[in-house]
Design a protein around this motif. Structure first.
Motif, PDB file in Angstrom:
ATOM      1  N   GLY A 102      77.645  24.741   3.880  1.00  0.00           N
ATOM      2  CA  GLY A 102      77.773  24.646   2.556  1.00  0.00           C
ATOM      3  C   GLY A 102      78.503  23.416   2.158  1.00  0.00           C
ATOM      4  O   GLY A 102      78.529  23.149   0.885  1.00  0.00           O
ATOM      5  N   ASP A 103      78.821  22.772   3.301  1.00  0.00           N
ATOM      6  CA  ASP A 103      79.498  21.459   2.783  1.00  0.00           C
ATOM      7  C   ASP A 103      78.239  20.325   2.217  1.00  0.00           C
ATOM      8  O   ASP A 103      77.112  20.636   2.586  1.00  0.00           O
ATOM      9  N   VAL A 104      78.856  19.394   1.678  1.00  0.00           N
ATOM     10  CA  VAL A 104      77.691  18.486   0.984  1.00  0.00           C
ATOM     11  C   VAL A 104      78.243  17.086   1.519  1.00  0.00           C
ATOM     12  O   VAL A 104      79.473  16.704   1.254  1.00  0.00           O
ATOM     13  N   VAL A 105      77.283  16.374   2.110  1.00  0.00           N
ATOM     14  CA  VAL A 105      77.579  15.476   2.936  1.00  0.00           C
ATOM     15  C   VAL A 105      76.807  14.059   1.910  1.00  0.00           C
ATOM     16  O   VAL A 105      75.791  14.281   1.747  1.00  0.00           O
ATOM     17  N   ASN A 160      73.003  18.767   1.074  1.00  0.00           N
ATOM     18  CA  ASN A 160      73.666  20.051   0.890  1.00  0.00           C
ATOM     19  C   ASN A 160      73.077  20.887   2.092  1.00  0.00           C
ATOM     20  O   ASN A 160      72.027  21.302   2.215  1.00  0.00           O
ATOM     21  N   SER A 161      74.236  21.322   2.814  1.00  0.00           N
ATOM     22  CA  SER A 161      74.037  21.859   4.165  1.00  0.00           C
ATOM     23  C   SER A 161      74.018  23.340   3.913  1.00  0.00           C
ATOM     24  O   SER A 161      73.719  24.343   5.139  1.00  0.00           O
ATOM     25  N   LEU A 162      74.205  23.842   2.629  1.00  0.00           N
ATOM     26  CA  LEU A 162      73.919  25.395   2.771  1.00  0.00           C
ATOM     27  C   LEU A 162      72.436  25.929   3.116  1.00  0.00           C
ATOM     28  O   LEU A 162      71.402  25.390   2.723  1.00  0.00           O
ATOM     29  N   GLY A 163      72.494  26.929   4.233  1.00  0.00           N
ATOM     30  CA  GLY A 163      71.467  27.483   4.625  1.00  0.00           C
ATOM     31  C   GLY A 163      70.855  26.403   5.784  1.00  0.00           C
ATOM     32  O   GLY A 163      69.574  26.695   6.175  1.00  0.00           O
ATOM     33  N   GLN A 164      71.530  25.309   6.082  1.00  0.00           N
ATOM     34  CA  GLN A 164      70.807  24.739   7.399  1.00  0.00           C
ATOM     35  C   GLN A 164      71.492  24.588   8.461  1.00  0.00           C
ATOM     36  O   GLN A 164      71.905  23.444   8.871  1.00  0.00           O
ATOM     37  N   VAL A 165      72.004  25.626   8.831  1.00  0.00           N
ATOM     38  CA  VAL A 165      72.533  25.659  10.342  1.00  0.00           C
ATOM     39  C   VAL A 165      71.927  25.248  11.387  1.00  0.00           C
ATOM     40  O   VAL A 165      70.778  25.379  11.381  1.00  0.00           O
TER      41      VAL A 165
END
Length: 150
Positions: free
Chosen positions: A66-69, A117-122
């Motif tokens: 969920g973090d945005v890098v 955007n790391s949401l859904g990118q585990v």
């Protein structure tokens, strides 16, 4: 009847060939000799921009889902002509690039800002950003990578 059509076809072809060679002699006259043309072509070929990135990869380490890098890739035009970025695209919809739109003059810097955007990118991530331009190195890439924890 076949003889008439054959003669007519040969006459038309003869006229086209005759007219074509006549036009070629008159329209291709130039004041520049072959040596001048070669010099112009060589000079134009030497006038190119070159993209040189400060870094080709950025490792963002570990982040929570969920973090945005965000990261800015800076590059220098080390060539002799302006560089224009025509397209910058990412390998995934979760990664959004924004880039310098104006020409980057020789010796000057440009940048590409990348948001992931790391949401859904585990898991382990590696996103490639493809850069297309008029530079000598027409297509080049940079990448962001890291691990997204649940």
């Amino acid at each position: 009847m076949i003889l008439k059509k054959t003669l007519l076809a040969l006459t038309v072809v003869g006229l086209m060939v005759g007219c074509g060679s006549q036009n070629t002699d008159n329209t291709n006259q130039s004041t520049d000799g072959p040596e001048t043309t070669a010099i112009k072509d060589t000079t134009a070929a030497q006038q190119q921009g070159v993209i040189q990135f400060e870094e080709s990869a950025f490792d963002f380490g570990q982040v929570k889902e969920g973090d945005v890098v965000e990261h800015i890739f800076k590059f220098k035009n080390t060539g002799t002509a302006p560089v224009i970025l025509s397209q910058v695209s990412a390998s995934c919809g979760c990664t959004t690039p924004d880039f310098t739109k104006e020409p980057v003059l020789p010796g000057k810097m440009g940048e590409i800002k990348v948001s992931f955007n790391s949401l859904g990118q585990v898991g382990t991530q590696q996103k490639i950003i493809t850069v297309s331009s008029n530079a000598e190195n027409r297509v080049t890439t940079v990448q962001i990578k890291g691990v997204v924890e649940k």
